[in-house]
Scaffold this motif. Sequence first.
Motif, PDB file in Angstrom:
ATOM      1  N   ASP A  70      -0.540  20.862  -6.338  1.00 27.11           N
ATOM      2  CA  ASP A  70      -1.123  19.659  -6.933  1.00 27.11           C
ATOM      3  C   ASP A  70      -0.744  18.367  -6.228  1.00 27.11           C
ATOM      4  N   PHE A  71       0.390  18.358  -5.563  1.00 29.97           N
ATOM      5  CA  PHE A  71       0.914  17.114  -5.018  1.00 29.97           C
ATOM      6  C   PHE A  71       0.981  17.137  -3.489  1.00 29.97           C
ATOM      7  N   ALA A  72       0.800  15.966  -2.910  1.00 30.45           N
ATOM      8  CA  ALA A  72       1.019  15.760  -1.473  1.00 30.45           C
ATOM      9  C   ALA A  72       2.007  14.614  -1.312  1.00 30.45           C
ATOM     10  N   THR A  73       2.585  14.533  -0.134  1.00 33.66           N
ATOM     11  CA  THR A  73       3.621  13.540   0.125  1.00 33.66           C
ATOM     12  C   THR A  73       3.018  12.274   0.710  1.00 33.66           C
ATOM     13  N   ALA A  74       3.360  11.157   0.110  1.00 35.30           N
ATOM     14  CA  ALA A  74       2.901   9.858   0.592  1.00 35.30           C
ATOM     15  C   ALA A  74       4.119   8.972   0.837  1.00 35.30           C
ATOM     16  N   ALA A  75       3.883   7.772   1.354  1.00 39.08           N
ATOM     17  CA  ALA A  75       4.993   6.866   1.681  1.00 39.08           C
ATOM     18  C   ALA A  75       4.575   5.422   1.451  1.00 39.08           C
ATOM     19  N   TYR A  76       5.556   4.595   1.175  1.00 34.40           N
ATOM     20  CA  TYR A  76       5.300   3.164   1.030  1.00 34.40           C
ATOM     21  C   TYR A  76       6.451   2.387   1.644  1.00 34.40           C
TER      22      TYR A  76
ATOM     23  N   ALA B  46      16.707  -2.178  12.393  1.00 34.63           N
ATOM     24  CA  ALA B  46      17.674  -2.345  11.316  1.00 34.63           C
ATOM     25  C   ALA B  46      17.053  -1.874  10.001  1.00 34.63           C
ATOM     26  N   CYS B  47      15.816  -2.267   9.752  1.00 33.58           N
ATOM     27  CA  CYS B  47      15.104  -1.879   8.537  1.00 33.58           C
ATOM     28  C   CYS B  47      13.757  -1.289   8.939  1.00 33.58           C
ATOM     29  N   TRP B  48      13.626   0.008   8.758  1.00 36.77           N
ATOM     30  CA  TRP B  48      12.403   0.638   9.222  1.00 36.77           C
ATOM     31  C   TRP B  48      11.859   1.651   8.231  1.00 36.77           C
ATOM     32  N   HIS B  49      12.553   1.854   7.121  1.00 35.89           N
ATOM     33  CA  HIS B  49      12.222   2.954   6.233  1.00 35.89           C
ATOM     34  C   HIS B  49      10.869   2.838   5.550  1.00 35.89           C
ATOM     35  N   MET B  50      10.212   4.000   5.448  1.00 37.55           N
ATOM     36  CA  MET B  50       9.091   4.198   4.543  1.00 37.55           C
ATOM     37  C   MET B  50       9.592   5.196   3.499  1.00 37.55           C
ATOM     38  N   ARG B  51       9.458   4.875   2.246  1.00 35.18           N
ATOM     39  CA  ARG B  51      10.041   5.715   1.192  1.00 35.18           C
ATOM     40  C   ARG B  51       9.058   6.765   0.690  1.00 35.18           C
TER      41      ARG B  51
ATOM     42  N   GLU C 254       2.378  12.380  -4.792  1.00 33.50           N
ATOM     43  CA  GLU C 254       1.181  11.911  -5.496  1.00 33.50           C
ATOM     44  C   GLU C 254       0.179  13.048  -5.653  1.00 33.50           C
ATOM     45  N   TYR C 255      -0.618  12.989  -6.730  1.00 31.42           N
ATOM     46  CA  TYR C 255      -1.666  13.977  -6.918  1.00 31.42           C
ATOM     47  C   TYR C 255      -2.630  13.940  -5.733  1.00 31.42           C
ATOM     48  N   LYS C 256      -3.060  15.119  -5.300  1.00 26.62           N
ATOM     49  CA  LYS C 256      -3.913  15.203  -4.111  1.00 26.62           C
ATOM     50  C   LYS C 256      -5.266  14.525  -4.291  1.00 26.62           C
ATOM     51  N   TYR C 257      -5.696  14.353  -5.534  1.00 23.09           N
ATOM     52  CA  TYR C 257      -6.974  13.683  -5.765  1.00 23.09           C
ATOM     53  C   TYR C 257      -6.836  12.157  -5.826  1.00 23.09           C
ATOM     54  N   SER C 258      -5.611  11.656  -5.827  1.00 25.19           N
ATOM     55  CA  SER C 258      -5.394  10.201  -5.842  1.00 25.19           C
ATOM     56  C   SER C 258      -5.858   9.604  -4.517  1.00 25.19           C
ATOM     57  N   LYS C 259      -6.203   8.336  -4.539  1.00 21.50           N
ATOM     58  CA  LYS C 259      -6.738   7.689  -3.337  1.00 21.50           C
ATOM     59  C   LYS C 259      -5.767   6.635  -2.805  1.00 21.50           C
ATOM     60  N   TYR C 260      -5.383   6.817  -1.542  1.00 20.98           N
ATOM     61  CA  TYR C 260      -4.465   5.889  -0.898  1.00 20.98           C
ATOM     62  C   TYR C 260      -4.905   5.631   0.540  1.00 20.98           C
ATOM     63  N   LYS C 261      -4.203   4.747   1.211  1.00 21.25           N
ATOM     64  CA  LYS C 261      -4.569   4.359   2.568  1.00 21.25           C
ATOM     65  C   LYS C 261      -4.130   5.409   3.592  1.00 21.25           C
TER      66      LYS C 261
ATOM     67  N   ALA D  39       0.818  -1.217   0.000  1.00 19.24           N
ATOM     68  CA  ALA D  39       0.000   0.000   0.000  1.00 19.24           C
ATOM     69  C   ALA D  39       0.850   1.265   0.000  1.00 19.24           C
ATOM     70  N   ILE D  40       0.222   2.345  -0.409  1.00 18.62           N
ATOM     71  CA  ILE D  40       0.775   3.689  -0.266  1.00 18.62           C
ATOM     72  C   ILE D  40      -0.048   4.404   0.797  1.00 18.62           C
ATOM     73  N   TYR D  41       0.632   5.141   1.689  1.00 19.55           N
ATOM     74  CA  TYR D  41      -0.041   5.839   2.785  1.00 19.55           C
ATOM     75  C   TYR D  41       0.170   7.349   2.658  1.00 19.55           C
ATOM     76  N   TRP D  42      -0.920   8.084   2.861  1.00 19.70           N
ATOM     77  CA  TRP D  42      -0.831   9.536   2.845  1.00 19.70           C
ATOM     78  C   TRP D  42      -0.128  10.057   4.093  1.00 19.70           C
ATOM     79  N   SER D  43       0.611  11.153   3.916  1.00 14.58           N
ATOM     80  CA  SER D  43       1.056  11.966   5.043  1.00 14.58           C
ATOM     81  C   SER D  43       0.325  13.296   4.946  1.00 14.58           C
ATOM     82  N   SER D  44       0.476  14.147   5.951  1.00 17.35           N
ATOM     83  CA  SER D  44      -0.162  15.460   5.917  1.00 17.35           C
ATOM     84  C   SER D  44       0.717  16.505   5.248  1.00 17.35           C
ATOM     85  N   SER D  45       1.915  16.128   4.831  1.00 19.20           N
ATOM     86  CA  SER D  45       2.819  17.058   4.151  1.00 19.20           C
ATOM     87  C   SER D  45       2.381  17.229   2.692  1.00 19.20           C
TER      88      SER D  45
END
Length: 212
Positions: free
Chosen positions: A169-175, A189-194, A198-205, A158-164
Amino acid sequence: MIKKKRVFQLLVILTGIFLTSCSKDDVINYNDEYQGGIVFYFFQEGDVGYIPGETHGLIVSFEDLQTSTGETEVAWGCCNDEDDCLEISEVKAWGGLGFGKANTEAILNACDEIDIAARLCDEYSIEYNGVVYDDWYLPSFSEVSYMDADSDYIDQNAIYWSSSQDGSDFATAAYAYSDSCGGDHPEKACWHMRYTGEYKYSKYKVKAVRSF
Protein backbone atom coordinates in the motif's frame (compact mmCIF):
# COMPACT_ATOMS: atom_id res chain seq x y z
CA MET A 1 70.63 23.59 -34.34
CA ILE A 2 68.00 21.97 -36.54
CA LYS A 3 67.57 19.13 -34.01
CA LYS A 4 67.08 21.63 -31.17
CA LYS A 5 64.48 23.51 -33.20
CA ARG A 6 62.57 20.30 -33.92
CA VAL A 7 62.65 19.30 -30.24
CA PHE A 8 61.32 22.75 -29.29
CA GLN A 9 58.53 22.51 -31.87
CA LEU A 10 57.59 19.05 -30.59
CA LEU A 11 57.42 20.34 -27.02
CA VAL A 12 55.17 23.20 -28.13
CA ILE A 13 52.85 20.75 -29.92
CA LEU A 14 52.70 18.37 -26.95
CA THR A 15 52.07 21.25 -24.54
CA GLY A 16 49.23 22.46 -26.74
CA ILE A 17 47.68 19.00 -26.82
CA PHE A 18 47.95 18.71 -23.03
CA LEU A 19 46.36 22.08 -22.41
CA THR A 20 43.60 21.37 -24.90
CA SER A 21 42.78 18.02 -23.27
CA CYS A 22 42.63 19.62 -19.83
CA SER A 23 40.29 22.36 -20.95
CA LYS A 24 37.80 19.86 -22.39
CA ASP A 25 37.00 18.40 -18.98
CA ASP A 26 36.34 21.21 -16.58
CA VAL A 27 36.15 20.44 -12.88
CA ILE A 28 32.60 19.47 -11.91
CA ASN A 29 31.25 20.59 -8.54
CA TYR A 30 28.11 20.01 -6.53
CA ASN A 31 25.10 21.98 -7.83
CA ASP A 32 26.77 22.56 -11.21
CA GLU A 33 24.61 22.40 -14.34
CA TYR A 34 25.82 19.39 -16.31
CA GLN A 35 24.43 17.02 -18.96
CA GLY A 36 20.85 18.24 -18.72
CA GLY A 37 20.49 18.71 -14.98
CA ILE A 38 22.21 19.54 -11.70
CA VAL A 39 24.97 17.48 -10.12
CA PHE A 40 24.03 16.41 -6.60
CA TYR A 41 26.21 13.39 -5.85
CA PHE A 42 29.61 11.98 -6.82
CA PHE A 43 30.10 8.23 -6.59
CA GLN A 44 32.55 7.18 -3.91
CA GLU A 45 34.42 3.94 -3.35
CA GLY A 46 31.90 1.21 -2.63
CA ASP A 47 29.09 2.84 -4.62
CA VAL A 48 27.58 1.14 -7.67
CA GLY A 49 29.02 3.03 -10.63
CA TYR A 50 32.26 4.08 -8.92
CA ILE A 51 35.33 3.80 -11.17
CA PRO A 52 38.72 4.67 -9.65
CA GLY A 53 40.33 7.68 -11.31
CA GLU A 54 37.11 8.72 -13.07
CA THR A 55 34.38 11.19 -12.12
CA HIS A 56 30.84 9.79 -12.10
CA GLY A 57 27.73 10.55 -10.12
CA LEU A 58 24.09 11.56 -10.18
CA ILE A 59 22.23 14.42 -11.86
CA VAL A 60 18.75 15.67 -10.96
CA SER A 61 16.36 17.34 -13.40
CA PHE A 62 16.23 21.14 -13.38
CA GLU A 63 12.47 21.23 -12.91
CA ASP A 64 9.83 19.11 -11.23
CA LEU A 65 8.29 16.89 -13.87
CA GLN A 66 4.74 17.37 -15.10
CA THR A 67 2.19 15.52 -17.21
CA SER A 68 1.16 16.50 -20.71
CA THR A 69 -1.80 18.32 -19.17
CA GLY A 70 0.39 20.29 -16.78
CA GLU A 71 -0.16 18.36 -13.55
CA THR A 72 2.87 18.63 -11.27
CA GLU A 73 1.75 16.05 -8.71
CA VAL A 74 1.09 12.41 -9.63
CA ALA A 75 0.58 9.05 -7.95
CA TRP A 76 3.30 6.47 -7.37
CA GLY A 77 0.80 4.14 -8.96
CA CYS A 78 0.23 0.41 -9.34
CA CYS A 79 -3.21 0.62 -7.76
CA ASN A 80 -6.54 -0.58 -9.16
CA ASP A 81 -8.22 1.51 -6.48
CA GLU A 82 -7.37 2.86 -3.04
CA ASP A 83 -7.80 -0.58 -1.46
CA ASP A 84 -6.01 -2.62 -4.10
CA CYS A 85 -2.37 -1.71 -4.71
CA LEU A 86 0.37 -3.99 -5.98
CA GLU A 87 3.54 -4.92 -4.12
CA ILE A 88 6.30 -5.38 -6.69
CA SER A 89 8.79 -7.96 -5.48
CA GLU A 90 11.62 -6.62 -7.64
CA VAL A 91 11.38 -3.11 -6.14
CA LYS A 92 13.66 -2.67 -3.15
CA ALA A 93 11.98 -1.55 0.06
CA TRP A 94 14.65 1.08 0.63
CA GLY A 95 17.24 0.71 -2.06
CA GLY A 96 20.67 2.25 -2.02
CA LEU A 97 22.56 4.20 -4.62
CA GLY A 98 22.18 2.56 -8.00
CA PHE A 99 18.80 0.94 -7.33
CA GLY A 100 16.61 3.69 -8.77
CA LYS A 101 16.99 2.61 -12.39
CA ALA A 102 16.15 -1.05 -11.67
CA ASN A 103 13.22 0.00 -9.48
CA THR A 104 11.84 2.18 -12.26
CA GLU A 105 12.07 -0.64 -14.80
CA ALA A 106 10.32 -3.04 -12.41
CA ILE A 107 7.50 -0.57 -11.75
CA LEU A 108 6.92 0.01 -15.46
CA ASN A 109 6.96 -3.74 -16.19
CA ALA A 110 4.31 -4.33 -13.53
CA CYS A 111 2.02 -1.32 -14.06
CA ASP A 112 0.25 -0.07 -17.17
CA GLU A 113 -0.92 3.27 -15.75
CA ILE A 114 0.03 6.47 -17.51
CA ASP A 115 1.17 9.61 -15.70
CA ILE A 116 2.63 7.80 -12.69
CA ALA A 117 5.91 8.93 -11.16
CA ALA A 118 8.12 6.22 -12.70
CA ARG A 119 6.64 6.68 -16.18
CA LEU A 120 7.12 10.45 -16.14
CA CYS A 121 10.81 9.91 -15.39
CA ASP A 122 11.22 7.17 -18.00
CA GLU A 123 9.62 9.35 -20.71
CA TYR A 124 11.45 12.54 -19.73
CA SER A 125 14.11 13.91 -22.08
CA ILE A 126 15.92 17.20 -22.46
CA GLU A 127 18.21 18.72 -25.06
CA TYR A 128 21.18 20.39 -23.40
CA ASN A 129 24.09 21.94 -25.30
CA GLY A 130 23.00 20.14 -28.44
CA VAL A 131 22.78 16.68 -26.82
CA VAL A 132 19.53 14.88 -25.99
CA TYR A 133 19.51 13.13 -22.59
CA ASP A 134 16.69 10.61 -22.26
CA ASP A 135 18.02 8.00 -19.79
CA TRP A 136 16.25 9.32 -16.68
CA TYR A 137 14.64 7.28 -13.90
CA LEU A 138 12.76 7.66 -10.62
CA PRO A 139 15.43 7.67 -7.90
CA SER A 140 15.49 5.30 -4.94
CA PHE A 141 14.98 6.86 -1.54
CA SER A 142 18.72 6.68 -0.82
CA GLU A 143 19.37 8.63 -4.02
CA VAL A 144 16.72 11.23 -3.16
CA SER A 145 18.18 11.61 0.31
CA TYR A 146 21.44 12.94 -1.12
CA MET A 147 19.73 15.85 -2.83
CA ASP A 148 20.55 19.22 -1.32
CA ALA A 149 17.48 20.21 0.70
CA ASP A 150 18.61 23.86 0.73
CA SER A 151 19.00 24.09 -3.05
CA ASP A 152 16.84 25.98 -5.52
CA TYR A 153 15.85 22.78 -7.33
CA ILE A 154 13.97 21.46 -4.26
CA ASP A 155 10.55 22.86 -3.41
CA GLN A 156 10.77 23.37 0.35
CA ASN A 157 7.03 22.82 0.73
CA ALA A 158 6.73 19.71 -1.44
CA ILE A 159 6.89 15.96 -1.00
CA TYR A 160 8.80 13.99 -3.66
CA TRP A 161 8.28 10.39 -4.66
CA SER A 162 11.11 7.87 -4.69
CA SER A 163 10.99 4.53 -6.50
CA SER A 164 11.31 2.62 -3.22
CA GLN A 165 8.21 0.97 -1.76
CA ASP A 166 7.05 0.02 1.73
CA GLY A 167 4.75 -2.96 1.25
CA SER A 168 1.74 -3.21 -1.05
CA ASP A 169 0.00 0.00 0.00
CA PHE A 170 2.82 2.42 0.72
CA ALA A 171 5.76 3.88 -1.19
CA THR A 172 8.65 5.91 0.14
CA ALA A 173 8.69 9.66 -0.37
CA ALA A 174 10.88 12.49 0.92
CA TYR A 175 10.64 16.12 1.89
CA ALA A 176 13.15 18.85 2.68
CA TYR A 177 14.36 18.82 6.25
CA SER A 178 17.43 21.03 6.16
CA ASP A 179 17.36 21.66 9.92
CA SER A 180 18.73 18.15 10.33
CA CYS A 181 22.42 18.66 9.62
CA GLY A 182 25.39 16.34 9.53
CA GLY A 183 26.29 13.12 7.76
CA ASP A 184 29.24 12.32 5.52
CA HIS A 185 28.16 14.15 2.37
CA PRO A 186 31.25 16.10 1.18
CA GLU A 187 30.97 19.89 1.18
CA LYS A 188 27.48 19.79 2.68
CA ALA A 189 26.41 20.87 6.14
CA CYS A 190 22.63 20.53 5.71
CA TRP A 191 21.51 18.29 2.91
CA HIS A 192 18.95 15.90 4.34
CA MET A 193 15.69 14.88 2.73
CA ARG A 194 13.53 13.17 5.35
CA TYR A 195 11.63 9.90 4.89
CA THR A 196 7.85 9.62 4.79
CA GLY A 197 5.70 6.63 3.85
CA GLU A 198 2.72 7.56 1.69
CA TYR A 199 -0.17 5.70 0.08
CA LYS A 200 0.72 4.78 -3.50
CA TYR A 201 -2.40 6.51 -4.82
CA SER A 202 -1.43 9.83 -3.19
CA LYS A 203 -0.16 12.54 -5.53
CA TYR A 204 3.20 14.21 -5.00
CA LYS A 205 5.96 15.86 -7.01
CA VAL A 206 8.59 14.05 -9.05
CA LYS A 207 12.27 14.61 -9.77
CA ALA A 208 14.02 12.61 -12.48
CA VAL A 209 17.60 11.41 -12.01
CA ARG A 210 20.28 10.12 -14.36
CA SER A 211 23.80 8.81 -13.89
CA PHE A 212 26.86 10.28 -15.60
